[in-house]
Design an enzyme around this catalytic site. Structure first.
Site, PDB file in Angstrom:
ATOM      1  N   ASP A  15      28.664  36.572  44.610  1.00 41.37           N
ATOM      2  CA  ASP A  15      28.971  37.844  45.264  1.00 41.37           C
ATOM      3  C   ASP A  15      29.995  37.632  46.380  1.00 41.37           C
ATOM      4  O   ASP A  15      30.133  36.527  46.904  1.00 41.37           O
ATOM      5  CB  ASP A  15      27.673  38.460  45.815  1.00 41.37           C
ATOM      6  CG  ASP A  15      27.793  39.971  45.998  1.00 41.37           C
ATOM      7  OD1 ASP A  15      28.825  40.544  45.594  1.00 41.37           O
ATOM      8  OD2 ASP A  15      26.862  40.563  46.559  1.00 41.37           O
ATOM      9  N   HIS A  32      38.806  38.444  42.947  1.00 41.53           N
ATOM     10  CA  HIS A  32      38.278  38.044  41.640  1.00 41.53           C
ATOM     11  C   HIS A  32      39.075  36.874  41.060  1.00 41.53           C
ATOM     12  O   HIS A  32      38.507  35.993  40.413  1.00 41.53           O
ATOM     13  CB  HIS A  32      38.279  39.237  40.677  1.00 41.53           C
ATOM     14  CG  HIS A  32      37.388  40.359  41.123  1.00 41.53           C
ATOM     15  ND1 HIS A  32      36.097  40.135  41.566  1.00 41.53           N
ATOM     16  CD2 HIS A  32      37.591  41.697  41.220  1.00 41.53           C
ATOM     17  CE1 HIS A  32      35.547  41.296  41.903  1.00 41.53           C
ATOM     18  NE2 HIS A  32      36.440  42.261  41.710  1.00 41.53           N
ATOM     19  N   LEU A 126      27.234  19.298  30.588  1.00 39.55           N
ATOM     20  CA  LEU A 126      26.726  20.466  31.305  1.00 39.55           C
ATOM     21  C   LEU A 126      26.526  21.649  30.362  1.00 39.55           C
ATOM     22  O   LEU A 126      27.389  21.956  29.539  1.00 39.55           O
ATOM     23  CB  LEU A 126      27.730  20.856  32.411  1.00 39.55           C
ATOM     24  CG  LEU A 126      27.312  22.029  33.281  1.00 39.55           C
ATOM     25  CD1 LEU A 126      26.189  21.633  34.236  1.00 39.55           C
ATOM     26  CD2 LEU A 126      28.505  22.569  34.076  1.00 39.55           C
TER      27      LEU A 126
HETATM   28  C1  IPE Z   1      25.879  41.415  41.253  1.00 40.17           C
HETATM   29  O1  IPE Z   1      26.778  41.696  42.274  1.00 40.17           O
HETATM   30  C2  IPE Z   1      26.622  41.232  39.970  1.00 40.17           C
HETATM   31  C3  IPE Z   1      27.506  40.069  39.882  1.00 40.17           C
HETATM   32  C4  IPE Z   1      27.623  39.128  40.780  1.00 40.17           C
HETATM   33  C5  IPE Z   1      28.291  39.997  38.676  1.00 40.17           C
HETATM   34  P1  IPE Z   1      27.098  43.214  42.719  1.00 40.17           P
HETATM   35  O2  IPE Z   1      27.993  43.110  43.891  1.00 40.17           O
HETATM   36  O3  IPE Z   1      27.587  43.976  41.561  1.00 40.17           O
HETATM   37  O4  IPE Z   1      25.645  43.730  43.098  1.00 40.17           O
HETATM   38  P2  IPE Z   1      25.183  44.892  44.075  1.00 40.17           P
HETATM   39  O5  IPE Z   1      25.774  46.154  43.536  1.00 40.17           O
HETATM   40  O6  IPE Z   1      25.719  44.569  45.421  1.00 40.17           O
HETATM   41  O7  IPE Z   1      23.685  44.859  44.020  1.00 40.17           O
HETATM   42  C1  IPE Z   2      31.275  39.691  42.964  1.00 39.02           C
HETATM   43  O1  IPE Z   2      32.042  40.154  44.015  1.00 39.02           O
HETATM   44  C2  IPE Z   2      32.000  39.770  41.649  1.00 39.02           C
HETATM   45  C3  IPE Z   2      31.523  40.829  40.743  1.00 39.02           C
HETATM   46  C4  IPE Z   2      30.491  41.591  40.926  1.00 39.02           C
HETATM   47  C5  IPE Z   2      32.296  41.020  39.519  1.00 39.02           C
HETATM   48  P1  IPE Z   2      32.071  41.687  44.436  1.00 39.02           P
HETATM   49  O2  IPE Z   2      33.216  42.337  43.715  1.00 39.02           O
HETATM   50  O3  IPE Z   2      30.765  42.313  44.240  1.00 39.02           O
HETATM   51  O4  IPE Z   2      32.428  41.574  45.975  1.00 39.02           O
HETATM   52  P2  IPE Z   2      31.871  42.473  47.157  1.00 39.02           P
HETATM   53  O5  IPE Z   2      30.381  42.484  47.050  1.00 39.02           O
HETATM   54  O6  IPE Z   2      32.453  43.831  46.973  1.00 39.02           O
HETATM   55  O7  IPE Z   2      32.375  41.788  48.391  1.00 39.02           O
HETATM   56 MG    MG Z   3      29.124  42.629  45.423  1.00 42.99          MG
END
Ligand code: IPE
Ligand code: IPE
Ligand code: MG
Length: 236
Positions: A15, A32, A126
């Site tokens: 995240d 990303h 792995l």
């Molecule tokens: C969880 O992260 C999904 C992934 C890391 C792919 P999100 O950023 O989408 O989750 P929420 O919405 O904060 O719970």
């Molecule tokens: C995690 O990073 C990646 C995915 C969920 C694809 P986020 O895109 O959720 O990043 P934040 O939470 O907005 O910082």
């Molecule tokens: Mg997120």
């Protein structure tokens, strides 16, 4: 000094890509891109320190609700990793499996996944799982639907549904449950990831955003894991 016990299976909710980009004044997409690079780097780190199974949450069933622009950037990145970075890992003895409902993904992505799984199926290094269009509730729903139709056609009896039957019919069939679940970026939720499989996993949360997560951060998590007194419902 005592030798550190390395968890067999580490799963990560990656995240904070968006926050990483925002802090640098960059578009979310760049977070990303950097996050994707980091998955590749961490693959080799996990292998080097002796982790056997590594599972990452790359795209959830809920992530389709993001802007069209962001979803399409994520799909483009996914294509590029499935056709180059992860392919390279497969040549380095990494076995790759995708968990989640792939039928909603574009046909060319499904084909890349099939090829990657097939080409790496005998690899003994792995064991790397990528969760794409994955949601634990959806995984359980798909499993239940299949099970219900087998009961209806008489090929399965209700009493055959044991805990191990369920484990063996989820997307993670054959993969041991995670020992350590890490979530980056200081969010203290599970966000629909591996609900069944994490029943007894140790949870570790860290402040750093996924693109900044590295070997040092992973070692901190493992040191913390070594301090835990793991229990599986048994009184000690
Ligand atoms: C969880 O992260 C999904 C992934 C890391 C792919 P999100 O950023 O989408 O989750 P929420 O919405 O904060 O719970
Ligand atoms: C995690 O990073 C990646 C995915 C969920 C694809 P986020 O895109 O959720 O990043 P934040 O939470 O907005 O910082
Ligand atoms: Mg997120």
């Amino acid at each position: 000094m005592e030798v550190l016990k390395i968890p067999t299976h580490v799963a990560i909710i990656m995240d904070g890509n968006g926050r990483w980009a925002k802090a640098k004044g960059l578009p979310r997409k760049m977070g990303h891109v950097q996050g994707g690079k980091n998955v590749e780097d961490m693959l080799y780190v996990c292998d080097e320190i002796g982790i056997k199974y590594f599972t990452v949450y790359a795209f959830s069933t809920e992530n389709w609700k993001r802007s069209e622009d962001e979803v399409s950037a994520l799909m483009t990145l996914l294509r590029s990793y499935l056709s180059s970075g992860f392919k390279k890992a497969a040549k380095n003895n990494v076995r790759i499996r995708i968990i989640g409902d792939r039928t909603r993904l574009a046909d060319d992505i499904q084909k890349l996944i099939e090829d990657l799984e097939e080409d790496s199926k005998d690899n003994t290094g792995l064991q790397f799982q990528i969760a794409i269009n994955y949601g634990a509730r959806d995984e359980i729903r798909r499993m239940m639907q299949k099970t219900a139709s087998e009961i209806a056609d008489g090929s399965l009896k209700a009493e055959d549904i044991t805990e191990s039957y369920i484990s063996d019919h989820l997307d993670t069939a054959g993969i041991p449950d995670p020992d350590l679940l890490i979530r980056t970026s200081n969010e203290l939720r599970i966000s629909n990831f591996l609900l069944w499989q994490c029943a007894y996993s140790e949870f570790y949360f860290c402040d750093c955003n996924w693109p900044d997560f590295n070997k040092d951060e992973l070692m901190k998590a493992i040191v913390e894991y070594n301090k835990r007194d793991r229990r599986f419902g048994n009184a000690k």
